[in-house]
Motif scaffolding. Structure first.
Motif, mmCIF file in Angstrom:
data_model
loop_
_atom_site.group_PDB
_atom_site.id
_atom_site.type_symbol
_atom_site.label_atom_id
_atom_site.label_comp_id
_atom_site.label_asym_id
_atom_site.label_seq_id
_atom_site.Cartn_x
_atom_site.Cartn_y
_atom_site.Cartn_z
ATOM 1 N N ASP A 54 0.820 -1.221 0.000
ATOM 2 C CA ASP A 54 0.000 0.000 0.000
ATOM 3 C C ASP A 54 0.852 1.269 0.000
ATOM 4 N N ASN A 55 2.127 1.093 -0.258
ATOM 5 C CA ASN A 55 3.077 2.219 -0.314
ATOM 6 C C ASN A 55 3.333 2.868 1.039
ATOM 7 N N ASN A 56 3.101 2.119 2.107
ATOM 8 C CA ASN A 56 3.530 2.612 3.418
ATOM 9 C C ASN A 56 5.011 2.309 3.592
ATOM 10 N N PHE A 57 5.729 3.282 4.145
ATOM 11 C CA PHE A 57 7.152 3.055 4.428
ATOM 12 C C PHE A 57 7.247 2.060 5.580
ATOM 13 N N ILE A 58 8.003 0.980 5.354
ATOM 14 C CA ILE A 58 8.162 0.029 6.456
ATOM 15 C C ILE A 58 9.617 -0.123 6.896
ATOM 16 N N GLY A 59 10.533 0.438 6.135
ATOM 17 C CA GLY A 59 11.918 0.352 6.582
ATOM 18 C C GLY A 59 12.820 1.336 5.856
ATOM 19 N N VAL A 60 13.781 1.865 6.589
ATOM 20 C CA VAL A 60 14.826 2.711 6.004
ATOM 21 C C VAL A 60 16.156 2.190 6.527
ATOM 22 N N ARG A 61 17.098 2.011 5.605
ATOM 23 C CA ARG A 61 18.429 1.559 6.027
ATOM 24 C C ARG A 61 19.448 2.403 5.271
ATOM 25 N N THR A 62 20.409 2.927 5.999
ATOM 26 C CA THR A 62 21.409 3.762 5.342
ATOM 27 C C THR A 62 22.805 3.319 5.722
ATOM 28 N N ASP A 63 23.698 3.455 4.763
ATOM 29 C CA ASP A 63 25.127 3.220 4.992
ATOM 30 C C ASP A 63 25.875 4.436 4.488
ATOM 31 N N THR A 64 26.594 5.073 5.400
ATOM 32 C CA THR A 64 27.266 6.312 5.029
ATOM 33 C C THR A 64 28.744 6.244 5.383
ATOM 34 N N THR A 122 7.851 5.606 9.683
ATOM 35 C CA THR A 122 8.521 4.355 9.333
ATOM 36 C C THR A 122 8.891 3.591 10.611
ATOM 37 N N PRO A 123 8.453 2.337 10.739
ATOM 38 C CA PRO A 123 8.681 1.637 12.014
ATOM 39 C C PRO A 123 10.114 1.125 12.201
ATOM 40 N N ALA A 124 10.830 0.909 11.114
ATOM 41 C CA ALA A 124 12.201 0.395 11.255
ATOM 42 C C ALA A 124 13.160 1.340 10.539
ATOM 43 N N VAL A 125 14.087 1.904 11.287
ATOM 44 C CA VAL A 125 15.067 2.826 10.704
ATOM 45 C C VAL A 125 16.433 2.469 11.273
ATOM 46 N N GLN A 126 17.337 2.106 10.403
ATOM 47 C CA GLN A 126 18.684 1.780 10.872
ATOM 48 C C GLN A 126 19.712 2.630 10.123
ATOM 49 N N VAL A 127 20.606 3.219 10.896
ATOM 50 C CA VAL A 127 21.616 4.119 10.341
ATOM 51 C C VAL A 127 23.000 3.547 10.630
ATOM 52 N N ASN A 128 23.805 3.428 9.597
ATOM 53 C CA ASN A 128 25.187 2.952 9.745
ATOM 54 C C ASN A 128 26.128 4.020 9.208
ATOM 55 N N VAL A 129 27.119 4.368 9.997
ATOM 56 C CA VAL A 129 28.062 5.411 9.571
ATOM 57 C C VAL A 129 29.483 4.982 9.895
ATOM 58 N N LYS A 130 30.313 5.011 8.889
ATOM 59 C CA LYS A 130 31.748 4.861 9.128
ATOM 60 C C LYS A 130 32.398 6.223 8.916
ATOM 61 N N ALA A 131 33.098 6.684 9.949
ATOM 62 C CA ALA A 131 33.815 7.962 9.836
ATOM 63 C C ALA A 131 35.264 7.661 9.482
ATOM 64 N N VAL A 132 35.789 8.423 8.524
ATOM 65 C CA VAL A 132 37.053 8.047 7.884
ATOM 66 C C VAL A 132 38.033 9.224 7.909
ATOM 67 N N PHE A 133 39.271 8.898 8.248
ATOM 68 C CA PHE A 133 40.334 9.911 8.151
ATOM 69 C C PHE A 133 40.895 9.928 6.733
ATOM 70 N N THR A 134 41.103 11.118 6.210
ATOM 71 C CA THR A 134 41.715 11.282 4.890
ATOM 72 C C THR A 134 42.692 12.458 4.943
ATOM 73 N N ASN A 135 43.492 12.603 3.919
ATOM 74 C CA ASN A 135 44.439 13.720 3.862
ATOM 75 C C ASN A 135 43.761 14.956 3.280
ATOM 76 N N THR A 136 42.743 15.400 3.978
ATOM 77 C CA THR A 136 42.009 16.589 3.547
ATOM 78 C C THR A 136 41.750 17.462 4.769
ATOM 79 N N VAL A 137 41.298 18.673 4.517
ATOM 80 C CA VAL A 137 40.989 19.601 5.611
ATOM 81 C C VAL A 137 39.914 18.963 6.509
ATOM 82 N N PRO A 138 40.023 19.119 7.836
ATOM 83 C CA PRO A 138 38.986 18.575 8.719
ATOM 84 C C PRO A 138 37.585 19.048 8.324
ATOM 85 N N VAL A 139 36.630 18.145 8.533
ATOM 86 C CA VAL A 139 35.235 18.419 8.184
ATOM 87 C C VAL A 139 34.445 18.519 9.488
ATOM 88 N N ASP A 140 33.571 19.492 9.572
ATOM 89 C CA ASP A 140 32.787 19.660 10.799
ATOM 90 C C ASP A 140 31.442 20.270 10.433
#
Lengths: 262, 791
Positions: B310-320, B350-368
């Motif tokens: 019925d086009n109801n949102f039932i899940g969101v999953r993110t990888d960042t 949305t009843p199920a929401v999962q967020v995954n984040v990997k924070a990464v060091f790189t040779n660039t100016v700090p990000v904030d």
């Protein structure tokens, strides 16, 4: 910037003499040179300002009907004073940079610098202009010699640029989003003996004539006659667009210029 | 009739008189007698091992006072990170050292290697050119995915790899997987949230001063939060106790988040002023700003949306993958986690929401943090994937959103504490009305006649502002409280100075805060000034960011003003020989209820300071009160945005023809200033969507290092005012702060980027370019052309 001496000669002869000093550099409107100095990328001993030389300023019509613009004339002056005699050129001048740039920058400075994305080189080349210096006259076809390279010798000063006035002409610039220089700019000029098309912003060799388009438009001056886009080989490829994109824009801007020229 | 004073009045900004007439007092306007100037020699390599820094030739050059290198800062603390994130395994994030001047290695283009202090800036620059560097260039780590590959070059040799943390939040994996397994449709989208440079009009400046007479340090700096800088620099970097350190942030020409953080240059100038026994000044050039101001955004994300039949949102999953740059800037770690993951439910149930984040060091100016900080990243991916889902399912994108809206409050999502209030249908209704959605078809036809493709993009967003409840953020890893403070000092003749912890760097506090106090006391705004930006004058407040000033500091000011009113009523009761419970305050008059006996505000304030006839046995003289306010919850501004774009299919150029925002900010104190904030936010969002791109090459060289290549939005990139409507008439007041305000500073920058991109995709589909499902920002002409042509 590093420290330097400055001279403000009031005649071409005095300017030429001043420029014979070791490591002397001529200063036109300074729209490229001053930022370069501020970044300490250039260290002249003497800056010779051409801004006080009255004889290289102004816009007039020559005996042969050519539009003559003094090398020290600002873009704003060209935009205003060439509006009736050569509207396409005036419009080009009126769209360079912003008001501050247009009120300082000069045509001689732009042509001497020959930035591959500058507007004036397209106008000069498409118009078959003559670049007049303190020593000689140079045809536009011989003058532009690649990115930032020209036929000028050291110490040679552009005193005047003579533009044969075309029957029809228009300049179409597609702006680079950050600098608003030409990502691709196309100047189309129709003369009794044929059409000239000059392209700026696109080529790794600087401003050039798109001869295929010139041939096609010389026999049929309509947007439909503009040939397919040239190859992207040798076109500038950077953050703002690939060579293929620039090549594509050459055809689009040429069509629009032809349509605008009417 | 609109109000002309007090709460709800569009009063003109009083501070603009000095800003617009050149009478402001910015940090660069501050010159301390005898000051020297510092020039930082910065790395032009992205990554390198420092073998030797030979300053011997430079030291004898004209005007040189002293040259500093990393060695001079051994034993001095590094720049701290203010938020410790715990990863999904329960381990704390990796926190590498962040020295004031590089030690051992340089890790990004712009990393400061040496600092030359000289009598003049030109002398300092010239001497810096005589410093001989012996640095072995190392391979640069730029791309985040490559940085995480086994065997990648490490930005920090003392860490196991380039992973700062691997964070997971929200619904557990089993439940989330089940939602996707049961889905009738899954829409997946991979996207980039482009790296930005904040580019406030005023570059950063720091002036360090030291008094040997009383061992006191003063730092003048371009900061959004002088007390935070005092705490971080004093306690963690230089070891200076608070009472010996004053931090002044005077007029500040824009911050946008990038002036929250404690920077190396601030610590350097403070340190060097004592070491040289001379004031030391640093003024960033624009070129330096590009390689030393913390950057913003830079996320690479895959998001999946599961829908039932019925086009109801039932899940969101993110990888960042979230780029931290070379070092952890002050609040960098919190941005991709708690400021991003907690908004991943958006406006939807949305009843199920999962967020995954990997924070990464790189040779660039700090990000904030940059205007919106995490919330634009959340909104962009969610609203883009919803738009893609609507297209795949062939349903109306507005209807799809509406049917999934949260409609009852308070509402606890799988990733957030409870949204206290809101009405998402109301803002959608308002947006539809203002946008004239029924007229779109005709406008599209008109565009097509001119050879252009026209698209309509819509978007909803929610943000968490009014940052933040201290006990909650403490549990989440914040190393600071996030309350704020205000002192209301009533002077003898009734004029008022309000010392606030919030800092105004363009927000208009000097106008808005007095409107609130004047309303409460029934006096004229001209009798009230605020004082901000100087730790020696203001109470310990946490500054301005996260759309918090009025919601948090304003609440403290209200509480302090209430204390003033209570005390003043006692004084008035004494003067009127009545019980203070019978005293009413209206229009600046204290009246005994039901009588014509009254005494004026000024008489009461004078009595407080000239207590000849005064209940000294019951209350103290004077009239000055302080309140600290710690919010019970975040605030949740939300809205619905729409825009129409035209795409020139021959060149790929996108122009914005019409833009409507319908925001719910709760109550509004100064509508004009709110509208200005939204206009500015949308302009920055349009900048991100169409123009701005901080790009590095594979060697870590910054390609967009000046305005020649970094495209800032200009006036003609923004729609004309007649086609640009910002509305805030939908108001569900915040339920837990005294003013019922939610904050408006970031909304425009959060709501607008997906709106613009959704519109571009809509335009391209209308032109038959149905293979184009996404274009990464900035949606530049060349990228649109390439997408159309499958390049």
């Amino acid at each position: 910037m590093y420290s330097f001496d400055i001279q403000r000669p009031t005649s071409i002869a005095d300017a030429v003499a001043a420029l014979s000093t070791d490591e002397a550099l001529p200063l036109g409107g300074g729209q490229t040179l001053i930022p370069t100095l501020k970044q300490r990328l250039s260290a002249p001993s003497v800056l010779v300002s051409l801004g006080a030389i009255a004889e290289i300023k102004g816009v007039c019509t020559g005996d042969d009907g050519a539009l003559c613009i003094g090398g020290g004339t600002t873009h704003a002056t060209v935009a205003k004073e060439a509006a009736s005699s050569y509207p396409a050129l005036a419009a080009l001048a009126g769209n360079i940079g912003d008001p501050a740039v247009r009120n300082r920058g000069t045509i001689g400075g732009s042509l001497a610098n020959n930035d591959p994305s500058a507007c004036y080189p397209a106008a000069a080349l498409a118009s078959g202009a003559t670049i007049v210096t303190n020593t000689r006259s140079i045809a536009a076809d011989d003058y532009f010699q690649g990115m930032f390279a020209t036929a000028l010798n050291e110490g040679e000063i552009i005193t005047e640029v003579r533009f044969p006035v075309p029957e029809k002409a228009a300049y179409m610039k597609f702006e680079q989003p950050a600098s608003r220089f030409a990502l691709v700019g196309v100047f189309v000029a129709k003369y009794a003996d044929g059409v000239r098309v000059a392209v700026t912003g696109a080529s790794e060799d600087g401003v050039f004539r798109w001869t295929e388009a010139e041939a096609a438009l010389s026999s049929n001056f309509s947007a439909d006659a503009v040939p397919a886009a040239p190859s992207g080989d040798g076109m500038i490829s950077d953050l703002h667009g690939s060579g293929a994109y620039r090549a594509h824009l050459i055809a689009v801007m040429t069509k629009r210029a032809v349509a605008a020229a009417g | 009739m609109p109000k002309d004073h007090g709460i709800g009045a569009s009063q003109k900004r009083r501070e603009d008189v000095r800003f617009l007439t050149g009478a402001g007092n910015y940090t660069d306007d501050i010159n301390v007698h005898g000051q020297a100037y510092v020039h930082f020699l910065r790395s032009d390599l992205a990554h390198g091992k420092i073998n030797n820094i030979d300053t011997s030739a430079a030291e004898g050059m004209p005007g040189v006072v002293r040259i500093f290198t990393g060695k001079d800062f051994e034993g001095v603390g590094g720049l701290p990170c203010g938020w410790q994130v715990t990863d999904k395994h329960g381990e704390p994030m990796k926190e590498p050292a962040h020295p004031v001047l590089a030690q051992g290695k340089v890790r990004h283009v712009g990393d400061p290697i040496a600092a030359v202090v000289a009598d003049s800036l030109e002398q300092a620059r010239t001497a810096a050119e005589a410093i001989v560097l012996d640095i072995d260039e190392l391979p640069a780590v730029v791309d985040m995915a490559k940085a995480l590959e086994a065997g990648s070059t490490k930005v920090h040799d003392d860490l196991a790899d380039n992973l700062c943390y691997d964070w997971q939040f929200g619904t557990d994996t089993e439940t989330t997987d089940a939602a996707f397994k049961n889905a009738a449709h899954v829409t997946t989208l991979e996207l980039v949230n482009n790296r930005l440079v904040a580019n406030p009009m005023e570059p950063r400046v720091a002036v360090g001063d030291y008094s040997r007479a009383n061992d006191e340090h003063t730092l003048y700096t371009t900061s959004q939060n002088p007390h935070v800088i005092r705490l971080l620099m004093g306690a963690f970097v230089l070891g200076i106790p608070e009472h010996k350190l004053r931090v002044v942030a005077p007029d500040v020409g824009g911050g946008f988040g990038t002036k929250i953080f404690h920077y190396a240059e601030e610590a350097f100038c403070t340190f060097a002023a004592k070491a040289c026994n001379r004031p030391v000044k640093w003024t960033s050039t624009r070129s330096e700003a590009f390689m030393s101001d913390a950057h913003g955004r830079d996320h690479v994300t895959k998001i999946e949306l599961a829908l039932d039949k019925d086009n109801n949102f039932i899940g969101v999953r993110t990888d960042t993958l979230a780029n931290m740059g070379a070092y952890l800037s002050t609040f960098s770690s919190s941005v991709p986690t708690w400021l991003h993951g907690t908004l991943m439910a958006g406006n939807y149930k949305t009843p199920a929401v999962q967020v995954n984040v990997k924070a990464v060091f790189t040779n660039t100016v700090p990000v904030d943090a940059y205007r919106g900080a995490g919330r634009p990243e959340a909104t962009f991916q969610l609203e883009r994937v919803i738009d893609k889902a609507a297209r795949e399912l062939g349903v109306d994108p507005m209807q799809l959103r509406r049917q999934n809206f949260i409609t009852s409050f308070p509402y606890e999502t799988p990733v957030a504490v409870a949204y206290d209030t809101g009405d998402y249908h109301a803002t959608m209704d308002k947006m539809e009305e203002l946008m004239d959605i029924p007229g779109f078809a005709a406008r599209r036809a008109e565009s097509e006649k001119n050879g252009k493709l026209r698209g309509l993009g819509i978007n909803c967003f929610i943000e968490a502002c009014g940052i933040a409840p201290s006990n909650l953020v403490g549990q989440l890893g914040a190393r600071a409280g996030l309350y704020d403070a205000a002192t209301v000092r009533v002077n003898a003749t009734g004029s008022i100075s309000v010392m606030v912890g919030a800092h105004s760097h363009g927000q208009g506090h000097e106008t808005v805060f007095p409107q609130v106090v004047a309303e409460m006391l029934g006096i004229d705004e001209s009798m009230v000034d605020i004082v901000h930006g100087d730790t020696s004058k203001i109470p310990f407040g946490m500054g301005t960011y996260g759309s918090r000033s009025l919601a948090v500091c304003g609440s403290a000011m209200v509480r302090a003003t209430e204390k003033i009113i209570n005390k003043a009523k006692k004084i008035a009761g004494h003067l009127l020989e009545a019980s203070d419970s019978d005293i009413e305050l209206k229009d600046g008059q204290f009246t005994v209820a039901g009588t014509d006996k009254s005494v004026a505000w000024g008489d009461v304030t004078l009595a407080a300071y000239v207590p000849h006839n005064y209940p000294l046995e019951d209350i103290e003289p004077g009239l000055e009160e302080t309140a600290f306010y710690d919010p019970a919850n975040f605030t949740y501004p939300a809205g619905a945005y729409a825009c129409e774009v035209e795409v020139d299919p021959d060149t790929g150029k996108v122009t914005i023809e019409k833009f409507v925002s319908a925001d719910d900010f709760g109550n509004v104190v100064n509508p004009m200033i709110v509208e200005g904030q939204v206009h500015g936010g949308i302009a920055q969002g349009i900048g991100q969507a169409l123009l701005e791109n901080c790009a590095y090459d594979e060697n870590g060289q910054l390609l967009s290092a000046s305005y020649m290549d970094y495209a800032m939005p200009r006036a003609d990139d923004i729609p004309h005012m007649a086609s640009y409507v910002v509305d805030h008439s939908c108001q569900t007041p915040c339920t837990h702060n005294p003013l019922g305000v939610k904050g408006c500073g970031e909304a425009g920058a959060i709501g607008s980027p997906p709106t613009v991109v959704n519109a571009v995709i809509d335009a391209l589909h209308s032109g038959g370019h149905t293979h184009v499902n996404h274009i990464d920002m900035p949606v530049s002409p060349s990228r649109v052309w390439a997408a159309i042509n499958g390049q």
